[in-house]
Design an enzyme around this catalytic site. Sequence first.
Site, PDB file in Angstrom:
ATOM      1  N   SER A  74     -36.587  -6.670  39.921  1.00 41.78           N
ATOM      2  CA  SER A  74     -37.320  -6.386  41.162  1.00 41.78           C
ATOM      3  C   SER A  74     -38.680  -7.077  41.293  1.00 41.78           C
ATOM      4  CB  SER A  74     -37.501  -4.874  41.307  1.00 41.78           C
ATOM      5  OG  SER A  74     -38.265  -4.385  40.233  1.00 41.78           O
ATOM      6  N   TYR A 138     -35.260 -11.958  45.819  1.00 44.17           N
ATOM      7  CA  TYR A 138     -35.082 -10.534  45.540  1.00 44.17           C
ATOM      8  C   TYR A 138     -34.491  -9.824  46.771  1.00 44.17           C
ATOM      9  CZ  TYR A 138     -36.460  -5.634  45.223  1.00 44.17           C
ATOM     10  OH  TYR A 138     -36.472  -4.270  45.269  1.00 44.17           O
ATOM     11  N   PHE A 166     -40.082   1.261  51.382  1.00 40.27           N
ATOM     12  CA  PHE A 166     -41.287   0.481  51.665  1.00 40.27           C
ATOM     13  C   PHE A 166     -42.144   0.537  50.385  1.00 40.27           C
ATOM     14  CE2 PHE A 166     -40.948  -1.215  55.959  1.00 40.27           C
ATOM     15  CZ  PHE A 166     -39.627  -0.856  56.163  1.00 40.27           C
ATOM     16  N   ASN A 167     -43.447   0.774  50.429  1.00 42.77           N
ATOM     17  CA  ASN A 167     -44.242   0.650  49.195  1.00 42.77           C
ATOM     18  C   ASN A 167     -44.279   1.967  48.420  1.00 42.77           C
ATOM     19  OD1 ASN A 167     -45.001  -1.642  50.956  1.00 42.77           O
ATOM     20  ND2 ASN A 167     -46.258  -2.142  49.187  1.00 42.77           N
ATOM     21  N   ARG A 276     -51.636 -14.313  49.008  1.00 37.64           N
ATOM     22  CA  ARG A 276     -50.522 -14.458  48.065  1.00 37.64           C
ATOM     23  C   ARG A 276     -49.307 -14.967  48.839  1.00 37.64           C
ATOM     24  NH1 ARG A 276     -48.552  -9.089  44.877  1.00 37.64           N
ATOM     25  NH2 ARG A 276     -47.783  -8.562  46.954  1.00 37.64           N
TER      26      ARG A 276
HETATM   27  N1  UDP Z   1     -52.440  -6.902  46.787  1.00 34.88           N
HETATM   28  C1  UDP Z   1     -53.757  -7.336  46.558  1.00 34.88           C
HETATM   29  N2  UDP Z   1     -54.185  -7.461  45.262  1.00 34.88           N
HETATM   30  C2  UDP Z   1     -53.368  -7.179  44.187  1.00 34.88           C
HETATM   31  C3  UDP Z   1     -52.036  -6.742  44.426  1.00 34.88           C
HETATM   32  C4  UDP Z   1     -51.609  -6.615  45.741  1.00 34.88           C
HETATM   33  O1  UDP Z   1     -54.506  -7.593  47.490  1.00 34.88           O
HETATM   34  O2  UDP Z   1     -53.822  -7.350  43.033  1.00 34.88           O
HETATM   35  C5  UDP Z   1     -51.971  -6.746  48.168  1.00 34.88           C
HETATM   36  C6  UDP Z   1     -50.743  -7.590  48.504  1.00 34.88           C
HETATM   37  O3  UDP Z   1     -51.123  -8.865  48.952  1.00 34.88           O
HETATM   38  C7  UDP Z   1     -50.088  -6.752  49.603  1.00 34.88           C
HETATM   39  C8  UDP Z   1     -50.472  -5.313  49.259  1.00 34.88           C
HETATM   40  O4  UDP Z   1     -51.572  -5.414  48.335  1.00 34.88           O
HETATM   41  O5  UDP Z   1     -50.666  -7.059  50.846  1.00 34.88           O
HETATM   42  C9  UDP Z   1     -49.347  -4.563  48.575  1.00 34.88           C
HETATM   43  O6  UDP Z   1     -48.837  -5.377  47.528  1.00 34.88           O
HETATM   44  P1  UDP Z   1     -47.806  -4.836  46.442  1.00 34.88           P
HETATM   45  O7  UDP Z   1     -47.558  -5.934  45.459  1.00 34.88           O
HETATM   46  O8  UDP Z   1     -48.317  -3.531  45.899  1.00 34.88           O
HETATM   47  O9  UDP Z   1     -46.504  -4.497  47.275  1.00 34.88           O
HETATM   48  P2  UDP Z   1     -45.602  -5.404  48.252  1.00 34.88           P
HETATM   49  O10 UDP Z   1     -46.020  -5.040  49.645  1.00 34.88           O
HETATM   50  O11 UDP Z   1     -45.826  -6.836  47.921  1.00 34.88           O
HETATM   51  O12 UDP Z   1     -44.222  -4.944  47.949  1.00 34.88           O
END
Ligand code: UDP
Length: 320
Positions: A74, A138, A166-167, A276
């Site tokens: 994942s 993924y 979702f998250n 990112r």
């Molecule tokens: N994020 C961030 N810094 C970090 C990790 C994540 O700013 O060190 C941001 C990332 O760009 C996204 C949000 O936090 O907008 C949630 O990211 P996560 O990886 O937790 O979950 P995703 O939405 O990618 O599944």
Amino acid sequence: MKLLVTGGAGYVGSVCAARLVEAGHEVVVVDDLSTGHADAIPDGCKFVEADVSTAASELLSEPFDGVLHFAAKSLVGESMQDPQKYWQGNVVTSLRLLDAMREHGTPRLVFSSTAATYGEPEVTPITEDTATRPTNTYGATKLAIDHAITSYAAAHGIGAVSLRYFNVAGAHGAFGERHTVETHLIPIVLQVALGQREQVQIFGEDWPTADGTCIRDYIHVTDLADAHLLALESAAPGQHRIYNLGNGTGFSVKQVIDTCREVTGHPIPAKVAPRRAGDPATLVASSQRAREELGWTPQRADLEVIVRDAWEFTRQRQGS
Ligand code: UDP
């Protein structure tokens, strides 16, 4: 019910296994411990250490009432660099599991799907009718499995439910997030509060959102697990239903960091970093269908509650 939980040593799998045991079900966990932890498997579960793709047929030769399928690779970034690991580990393994269910007449399946199946949607909130255009391997593998489940359910009478998370965040008592490679926002921010990292990086401050940082829909892992129990009960022979699971409310990266500051009392230094790759600006779910059809009502939708439970878990682990 007698239930097989694949990936029950992982974050969501272990919380669901704990909830199933609490609800009085008989649970067998199968996990190869490639990313999970043996000590995360809840008491009361029988544990088989094995790869699902090779073990499924023999395991299901004993009658089971259903399977909850969490075992998967994942990591989005890794899925782009090493797609074989994802097509093999997610799609091929799931096909073997479906074949074993067909062979032995296992009646129910609840599958751990993801919001990553939608990619970068043009509409918000995302409903189950939103177009599925995954932007990473993924998400593509999870979508492929959803399609396979639809065919198997129709042809072989399996009652199946896919839940698109979702998250997921928070913890369920002693069961929480313990990834060796941590990429998720809340655990990373809490590592700063614990002194394990100097600061958190904010991936982009120039997104088209109110404060310029990305917005996500955070759902408490216990609420998520409760939806699995309801899904299991609702599974109807020959049908494959798909439900989004989120709170329907988005929080920005900055709001998450602020909530973590309030909960932990730590200043949590943050630094703005470049965007990112692959991040959409906003991902918020409509879980209307799960609420209406499964009777699911999240009880822990408050971000503060989610962060507090994650923090409690993280501190307990640190002390242990
Ligand atoms: N994020 C961030 N810094 C970090 C990790 C994540 O700013 O060190 C941001 C990332 O760009 C996204 C949000 O936090 O907008 C949630 O990211 P996560 O990886 O937790 O979950 P995703 O939405 O990618 O599944």
